[in-house]
Structures are given as C-alpha cells and as structure tokens.
Design a protein around this motif. Sequence first.
Motif, PDB file in Angstrom:
ATOM      1  N   GLN A  49       0.827  -1.207   0.000  1.00 28.61           N
ATOM      2  CA  GLN A  49       0.000   0.000   0.000  1.00 28.61           C
ATOM      3  C   GLN A  49       0.863   1.260   0.000  1.00 28.61           C
ATOM      4  OE1 GLN A  49      -0.542  -2.656   2.019  1.00 28.61           O
ATOM      5  NE2 GLN A  49      -2.392  -3.394   0.974  1.00 28.61           N
ATOM      6  N   SER A  53       1.347   4.374  -2.917  1.00 27.81           N
ATOM      7  CA  SER A  53       0.559   5.474  -2.356  1.00 27.81           C
ATOM      8  C   SER A  53       0.833   6.783  -3.083  1.00 27.81           C
ATOM      9  CB  SER A  53       0.881   5.642  -0.866  1.00 27.81           C
ATOM     10  OG  SER A  53       2.206   6.109  -0.705  1.00 27.81           O
ATOM     11  N   ASP A 122      -3.499   8.646   0.739  1.00 30.15           N
ATOM     12  CA  ASP A 122      -3.998   7.273   0.728  1.00 30.15           C
ATOM     13  C   ASP A 122      -4.011   6.673   2.124  1.00 30.15           C
ATOM     14  OD1 ASP A 122      -4.325   7.326  -1.994  1.00 30.15           O
ATOM     15  OD2 ASP A 122      -2.346   6.486  -2.429  1.00 30.15           O
TER      16      ASP A 122
END
Length: 247
Positions: A49, A53, A122
């Motif tokens: 992630q 991002s 994010d």
Amino acid sequence: MEKDAGGSIVYFLSIPQAYKNDLARIRQWTNLKAGFDENIIWIRDLNYQQVYSTEVRSIPFATAYYEKGNQLYLLDRKLPERNVPGLLWTPIDRALPVKLPSLNHNYFGIHDTISITMVPSDRETDAVAMIVSLDVLSHYIENAPAVRLEKIRWAVLGSNQAFLLGTPLLPIPGTTVWSRKDLLFPTGYDFELHSVSDVIQKKINPGRDSWILWDTDNSYQLISKESLVPLSRSSFRVTITNPLQQS
C-alpha cells in the motif's frame, strides 16, 4: 509483478540526496528504515500500500523496487536490477530528523514562512465527525431514534451547516473528517508536510480549547469545544430558533 496480497514482499525506494526534503511526506511511517549511499538515500521495508501510495508517487525522481533473493527488481519487472545495498539501516525518523522553520501562515505573526498545503492522501483514517447541511440534519432528526443521537455533539457552522462530532456517524450525506489531536481534516486529505502539525496546533490553538477544522483549499476555522452540545431534537430546535445561543 503480482499483487502482494499476503504482505510478504519487501519494497525499497531510492531517491537522490537533492530531494531529501521530499521524504518528509513518508517520514511518519515508522516501519521504514533509511540508509545512505553516496548521493542516494535508500528507504526499505515499505509495504504494498505504501509503495503505490500518493505520498510515494509524488516524490520526485524516486525509484521503487521489490526484493527477491537479496536482489532488487524494478516494479513490474522480472529481471533483477541490482543487489540489495549493504548499508547501515536506521529508523527513518532518526535518520531524517525534522528541522522545522518558523511558521507564518498569515496568522502566526513571526518572520519566516512555509507553505501549508492540503494534499490527497492514501492513508487509512477513521472518521470522527462530519459536516452536513442544516436541512438534511433537520429532516433526519425529526424521526431518528434517540439512541442514534446520544453520542453526537454538535454546533452550527456558518448559516446553513452543522458540525457533528462523535461516532457512529449518522447515516446522512455529508463531508466526513478525521482528527490528529485537535486538527480536523477532510477524509482523504492531509498536510503535505505532516511534521508541521504540532507547531500549527501550538500556534493556532495553544490552549487546546478549540477544534481546528481544515478545508481542502488550505483555509481553516476554529470550533470552540465549549460550543458543542448534545444532539437532540430539542437542542436542534432551540439552536435554530435562537442562533446566537452557540456564539
């Protein structure tokens, strides 16, 4: 490469020393470690992630890799680019200490300036409050069970909006916000430079007696904590009938 669903792949980032200051946007990720190799700064231990991002993608001239067998592969490539650099790895917050300039956001009355900018983020955050129109709130609370209102405190914003603090959020349309201490941000946004949060808090709200509600246009407004009252049909009617009661 395939998506790292299990979180087992380690990602690396390299960035020229000249862009060191841009790493401030990821310095708050305490899982990261940094190492220095001549004119290159290396960051390791990013997860899937993080490496995809907005914060990482916005760092100029950053190159991202994934590790396999002590070798580094460029993202979406299947041939190794180089070996993992043999560096002394240090937690990122110690390797890149923050040196804050004095702040002047046209409110602070001191000499030096930096730009306080809201940017898309994010980062996963839990909403703690929401902003709704008074018309929507009025329609909802007329028939809402008292149990849905009992954990909410509220105040009027301007002439046609309400600020609702508390969870679970009411099931009505509105703008949700999350908090860092007494700073409130629209969901999906944060300061570009996270490390200025404490300084802003102390300059704008030294007594911590207000919430600082930021908008995406970099403006803010103060909401006195004492102005918040329990949400109920009666408190709504009294406030709308006597708007000066919350001033």
